[in-house]
Structure formats: structure tokens, C-alpha cells
Design a protein around this motif. Sequence first.
Motif, PDB file in Angstrom:
ATOM      1  N   ASP A  95       0.833  -1.214   0.000  1.00  0.00           N
ATOM      2  CA  ASP A  95       0.000   0.000   0.000  1.00  0.00           C
ATOM      3  C   ASP A  95       0.859   1.252   0.000  1.00  0.00           C
ATOM      4  OD1 ASP A  95      -2.211   1.634  -0.042  1.00  0.00           O
ATOM      5  OD2 ASP A  95      -2.694   1.400   2.077  1.00  0.00           O
ATOM      6  N   GLU A 135     -10.252  -2.145  -7.176  1.00  0.00           N
ATOM      7  CA  GLU A 135     -10.444  -0.752  -7.610  1.00  0.00           C
ATOM      8  C   GLU A 135      -9.359   0.136  -7.008  1.00  0.00           C
ATOM      9  OE1 GLU A 135     -14.494   0.109  -6.487  1.00  0.00           O
ATOM     10  OE2 GLU A 135     -15.300  -0.990  -8.213  1.00  0.00           O
ATOM     11  N   TYR A 136      -9.163  -0.008  -5.704  1.00  0.00           N
ATOM     12  CA  TYR A 136      -8.127   0.777  -5.035  1.00  0.00           C
ATOM     13  C   TYR A 136      -6.748   0.454  -5.619  1.00  0.00           C
ATOM     14  CZ  TYR A 136      -5.364   2.735  -1.180  1.00  0.00           C
ATOM     15  OH  TYR A 136      -4.470   3.445  -0.439  1.00  0.00           O
TER      16      TYR A 136
ATOM     17  N   SER B 306      -7.809   7.327   0.810  1.00  0.00           N
ATOM     18  CA  SER B 306      -6.594   6.980   1.565  1.00  0.00           C
ATOM     19  C   SER B 306      -6.036   8.208   2.274  1.00  0.00           C
ATOM     20  CB  SER B 306      -5.539   6.391   0.625  1.00  0.00           C
ATOM     21  OG  SER B 306      -5.072   7.395  -0.265  1.00  0.00           O
ATOM     22  N   GLY B 309      -4.110   7.756   5.289  1.00  0.00           N
ATOM     23  CA  GLY B 309      -3.012   6.793   5.185  1.00  0.00           C
ATOM     24  C   GLY B 309      -3.490   5.528   4.517  1.00  0.00           C
ATOM     25  N   GLN B 310      -4.399   4.826   5.183  1.00  0.00           N
ATOM     26  CA  GLN B 310      -4.938   3.573   4.641  1.00  0.00           C
ATOM     27  C   GLN B 310      -6.346   3.814   4.101  1.00  0.00           C
ATOM     28  OE1 GLN B 310      -4.758   4.463   7.715  1.00  0.00           O
ATOM     29  NE2 GLN B 310      -6.707   3.941   8.707  1.00  0.00           N
ATOM     30  N   PRO B 311      -6.873   2.922   3.261  1.00  0.00           N
ATOM     31  CA  PRO B 311      -8.221   3.116   2.720  1.00  0.00           C
ATOM     32  C   PRO B 311      -9.291   3.067   3.814  1.00  0.00           C
ATOM     33  CG  PRO B 311      -7.032   1.409   1.523  1.00  0.00           C
ATOM     34  CD  PRO B 311      -6.237   1.711   2.737  1.00  0.00           C
ATOM     35  N   GLN B 334      -4.276  -3.911  10.869  1.00  0.00           N
ATOM     36  CA  GLN B 334      -4.124  -3.089   9.692  1.00  0.00           C
ATOM     37  C   GLN B 334      -5.511  -2.726   9.155  1.00  0.00           C
ATOM     38  OE1 GLN B 334      -1.756  -5.054   6.694  1.00  0.00           O
ATOM     39  NE2 GLN B 334      -0.481  -3.243   6.576  1.00  0.00           N
ATOM     40  N   TYR B 336      -8.360  -1.443   6.863  1.00  0.00           N
ATOM     41  CA  TYR B 336      -8.536  -1.334   5.407  1.00  0.00           C
ATOM     42  C   TYR B 336     -10.025  -1.498   5.164  1.00  0.00           C
ATOM     43  CZ  TYR B 336      -7.291  -2.038   0.419  1.00  0.00           C
ATOM     44  OH  TYR B 336      -7.149  -1.935  -0.939  1.00  0.00           O
ATOM     45  N   SER B 338     -13.206  -0.348   2.455  1.00  0.00           N
ATOM     46  CA  SER B 338     -13.353   0.205   1.097  1.00  0.00           C
ATOM     47  C   SER B 338     -14.613  -0.335   0.427  1.00  0.00           C
ATOM     48  CB  SER B 338     -12.118  -0.148   0.263  1.00  0.00           C
ATOM     49  OG  SER B 338     -12.060  -1.553   0.063  1.00  0.00           O
ATOM     50  N   ASN B 339     -14.796   0.052  -0.839  1.00  0.00           N
ATOM     51  CA  ASN B 339     -15.857  -0.478  -1.717  1.00  0.00           C
ATOM     52  C   ASN B 339     -17.258  -0.320  -1.102  1.00  0.00           C
ATOM     53  OD1 ASN B 339     -13.236  -1.786  -2.408  1.00  0.00           O
ATOM     54  ND2 ASN B 339     -14.491  -2.553  -4.107  1.00  0.00           N
ATOM     55  N   GLN B 352     -16.445  -3.379   2.531  1.00  0.00           N
ATOM     56  CA  GLN B 352     -15.577  -4.476   2.938  1.00  0.00           C
ATOM     57  C   GLN B 352     -14.567  -3.956   3.946  1.00  0.00           C
ATOM     58  OE1 GLN B 352     -13.936  -5.303  -1.107  1.00  0.00           O
ATOM     59  NE2 GLN B 352     -11.922  -5.029  -0.177  1.00  0.00           N
ATOM     60  N   GLN B 354     -11.172  -5.204   6.573  1.00  0.00           N
ATOM     61  CA  GLN B 354     -10.211  -6.246   6.920  1.00  0.00           C
ATOM     62  C   GLN B 354     -10.339  -6.564   8.407  1.00  0.00           C
ATOM     63  OE1 GLN B 354      -6.072  -7.165   5.046  1.00  0.00           O
ATOM     64  NE2 GLN B 354      -5.835  -5.470   6.450  1.00  0.00           N
ATOM     65  N   PHE B 359     -10.804 -10.072   4.486  1.00  0.00           N
ATOM     66  CA  PHE B 359     -11.872  -9.109   4.233  1.00  0.00           C
ATOM     67  C   PHE B 359     -13.234  -9.751   4.498  1.00  0.00           C
ATOM     68  CE2 PHE B 359      -8.484  -6.900   2.044  1.00  0.00           C
ATOM     69  CZ  PHE B 359      -8.749  -5.596   2.429  1.00  0.00           C
TER      70      PHE B 359
END
Lengths: 204, 431
Positions: A95, A135-136, B306, B309-311, B334, B336, B338-339, B352, B354, B359
Motif C-alpha cells: 500500500d 479498484e483501489y 486513503s 493513510g490507509q483506505p 491493519q 482497510y 473500502s468499496n 468491505q 479487513q 476481508f
Amino acid sequence: MTHSARLTVLGTAALAIVALGACRKTPPAIEAEPAVPSINQDSINRVRDAAAADEARRRADQARQDSIANAAALGSQQQAEMVATLGNVVYFDYDDATISAQGRAVLDSKIPILLANSSLTIRVAGHTDERGSAEYNLALAQRRAIAVKGYLSTRGVSSNRIEAVSYGEEYPVAEGSMESAWSLNRRAEFEITSPATPLARPRP
Amino acid sequence: MPRVSPVAAIAATIVLACTATALRAQDPAQGVRLTLEYRAGARPGVLVLPVGGPQGDSVRTMLERDLDFGNRVSIVALAGADAASLAPVAGRPLNWALLGRLGAAGVVQAASTPAGLQVTVYDVGRQSVLDSQTFPLTPAPLSRDWRHAVHGISDEIEGWLTGTRGIARTRIAFVRGTALFVVDSDGAMETGIPVVSPPLSPAWHPSGTALAYNTYGVGSRVMVHDFATGRARTVSSTAGGVNQTPVFSPDGRDIVYAYTGEDGNAELYRVGASGGSARRITTGRGSLNLSPSFSPDGRRMVFTSSRAGQPEVYIMDADGTNTELLTSFVFGEQSYQSNSDWSPDGRLVAYQAQIAGRFQIKTIAIRDRGTRVLTSEGQNEDPSWAPDGRHLVFTSTRSGARQLWIVDVESGRMRQLTRSPGARAPAWSRR
């Protein structure tokens, strides 16, 4: 001519040579007939000389061909080395699109070649590992390609010679769901997009 | 009389028209409709009698399966011969007592006739006819159109029974490898959509007449495939870089997508659905901002960013203002997330996240930010809401290879939609 007939002729010639040798050992008894043995000797010498000349010519040709091939091989080896240097892959952390020390070294080795060949254009293709959102990852891989492009352009390679594209997580080079595969897949690849022409060597 | 500009007047008219449509859509009981009486939380039993006429068995199978997949009723499974003995015949009414003992609160009787499929639904509790209608069927049995017509009848029957129309006549677009597909909600009729470059992130036009998607690699762009013409056109005007994750606005007029340009930052842009110049929405300040999804009223959006930092999933007004974090960070691992996909009823956002290195599909409520985890087996990603706001399609590796699965968020029931491995990027059509 049949097989046996040819053997007969060879046999006759052999007898003649044996006879010739016999004549040399004894004083010439018959001075009036030197023509036949001397013709034979000359023809043998002529044949032998011609063969030697052929061999020499063949060797010279071979040496010349070898020399050309060696020279060509040396040139193409340099070409191949330069193409390989341009193709060396840059790797990234998870990432992350920061150019690492490994990345800097790889990119620094490409710069002299890129600067010596101003008509050379390249494509930088960003990739990610399989983890996270496809996507990301498509955006992240573009960010990696852009980071590489930015690094090269700050070191004098015109940015309009570099096309940045992204393949996201779609084309892994290593299969498997472990760090050893992931670390190989988080990468930027390089492709020469200008027409194939011999590359100029960077000035030392 | 106050002066009103013509533009404002037209805009006001459009808003009123849209509001009226929305109200009708939210009020299926308009015109007074009785549905089956059943305990809240329980799924009423429904018996589908054998269907008379040509393709009767196929029709019965489809009706039963569609009602089952809808998860609002429970199918009373009876073999054809046993069920046939329960059918009403001339002069003999239904055996209400026996039907009640079998657990049937409703009975569906259907027959193929030259005029179409004649359907009558009985209310066992009231011992009466709930509704009856003849639906036209296309003359090509088992064809795509015929199947869609039957799915539509299932949806109507589900509406009679429960007060809420079903979602059987919907489709799901998805990607497998470098190909784009559309499949019916029951997993049948998987059909390829022609693409010129590898596709990702399909998204439906609200009318179902077009599909937006993006290509990646050299010349990445946002395309819109029109089902009527079979042709696709480019709508992204941002050249070079990556154009991705398109979504239609709820009114179908605009597309919002993410563009990663020469600065390496992905920002959301808005463009007319037929192209034109794109207007930037987000100001990500050196981050990736993508995967947008509209609220049903089109006034807000959720998206992945992001910037921290992270999504993580963020929420903002549709013009890019008032951005705030929607999903709170998951501490201790960690993070994460997204979507995100905003539910058609506006209440929930699916995404989703983590969890313990894998996920899972989660939902977060817009009102109180309460979250739920819907999955636990394998990797589960990329949720997309069904038009009923109750079902989600997502990718899962629970059976080995990645497949599309559907979960009913009310009951937690799961079913596998696709059978060939590698399906992903699902997008559920509207009704």
C-alpha cells in the motif's frame, strides 16, 4: 564407370608411383625418358598446393566471419545489456508508492541510457499484489507508475517520453498468497515504446 | 406576483415530480392492498400448486425458486402429485384446514393459457382469493424474455403476498477475467457483454438500459454500454492516467468516476452520462479517492479515500463539501475499509473491512453508525445492494475459487450465484 573399374585405375597409378620410387634409388639408367615421372610429380604438387591454398582461404574466411560475428556479438551484448537495464523492475512496499533505495538504484542505472537516447520513449506499468480492493489497487498501481515517472523526470528525462499506465492487481508475476509472491508483484515494469533502433552508449 | 426565473420553475417542477415518484415507490399499499397476515419476523409459508399448460413445470420451478430467493416467504415443498391433489377443482374449494396444517398461509395457483399466465393467489387465513391476474408471456418459452416475464410475475406475486415487490426480475453485472457479463438474479442466462479492453467496476444505469464500466491498462477510460444498440461509448474526458469506478447519479443524468492523473492522486469527477467536460468534486490532497456511491436522493455520496493513510470509507455532500470519516478505524490491526455501496432505502452502507487479516462484508447504519459483520468464511469483498435494500451480492472464496454470493441481510441466508470461478466486481441492477 563401375566400382571395380575405378579400383583398377587407382591400382595402376599406385604401381606407377612405386615404380617411380624404385627409379630414384638407382642411377638413371634411361635418361631419354624423364618426361613421364616429372609430369606426375608436378601434377601431384599442383593438386597439393591447390588444396593448401583452398584451406588457407577457407581459414581466412572463417577468421573474418568469426571476427565479424565477435564484433557483432560484442555490440549486441552491449545493446542487450542496455535493454535489460531499461527493463529492470522497481519494487514497492505494501500500500505504498514511495521509491525505495532499491528503486532508486534501479532507476539511476536507467538514466544515462535514457539521456544518451533522446528519441527513446518508455512505458512504466504499475502493478500491485492481490490484497485489498481491485479498484483501489488500480489507482495505487498508477500512483506507483507516476512516482517512477516523477523520479526519472526530476533527473532530466523529459516527462513526455514516459507514459505511466496501471494494471492494478490484474497481472501478477508470482502466484500464491504469501509475502514472497506479493513482494514480487508490487512493482513497476518498463517497456520501450519507440521503434527498435540501436541504442547509443552513454558517454563514460 | 413574485418573479420566478424559468430555470428555477423547471427545476422546481422536476423536484416535485421526482418527489411524487419517490412517494409512490415507497407506498406499495396505495390503493389499499391486503397481504397475508403473519407474525412479524416469521416468513409465511406459501404453496405453489402445479402449473397447468405448456412449460408448467418450468414455471412452477421458477416461481418457487424466485419466492424462496426473495427470503420473505417460505416455500411449502410438496411433490407435484401431492400438491396437485390440493388444487381446487370446479365445485370443490381449497381444503383450507389441510393447507393450514401444512403451514401454507398462501397458495399460488397458475396456468399457462393463450392469453398468458393466469395467476390466482389465495389467502388461507381469510379463506379467500387475495388477488388474481393474467400476465402476458412472450411466445418463446424458456427464452431470455420469457424468463424475465416469469421473474416479473414472481415479483408481482411476492408483492401480493408480502406487500413488497420481489427482485427476481433483476440482473447482476460482473467481471470474470478480462470479460464483462450479465446474469439473471437466479444465476441463469449468463451473457457476455462485448468490450474492447479489459473491464472493471460495472455500474447500472437506474433504468437498466445501460452499463457503465472502466477499462484499464493503456488508454484507461470510462465507457457506457447501451443495451439497445449493443454499442459502447467513452464518457470520461480526462485523458491519460486511470479513469475508473463509474457510478450513475440516481436520476441517471450524470456519472461520477475517479481519475488518477499526472499528480498520482485519484480524485472524483462528475460528467454528463453522455460525455462532456468533467468537473472535479473531491480535494484529496495527495490521496486516492475513488469507488463513489450515491445516497438514493443523490444529495450525498460515500467513497473510499486513503487521506488518513490507509483506505477508509468517507461520506460527503455530492458537491464534495462536508467530508467526514464514516467508518471508524479498526484499532489493533491493519485497518482497510473500502468499496462502499449505499443501500437503495438509504439506511445502510455496505462495505468491505479487513478483520483478522481477511476481508469481510459489513454494514454501517447512516443514522447511528452501528455496524454489523455479515460474513466470516473466506475472503468476502465488493458488496452491491439489490434494489430491495435487503440482499447483497458480493465476492467470496468460501467455496474455494472466488464466486459471487448473495446474502439476505435480514436472515443471514446465503446462496451462491455463479458457478464458474473468478467472478468479481458485481453490480446489482435496479428493478
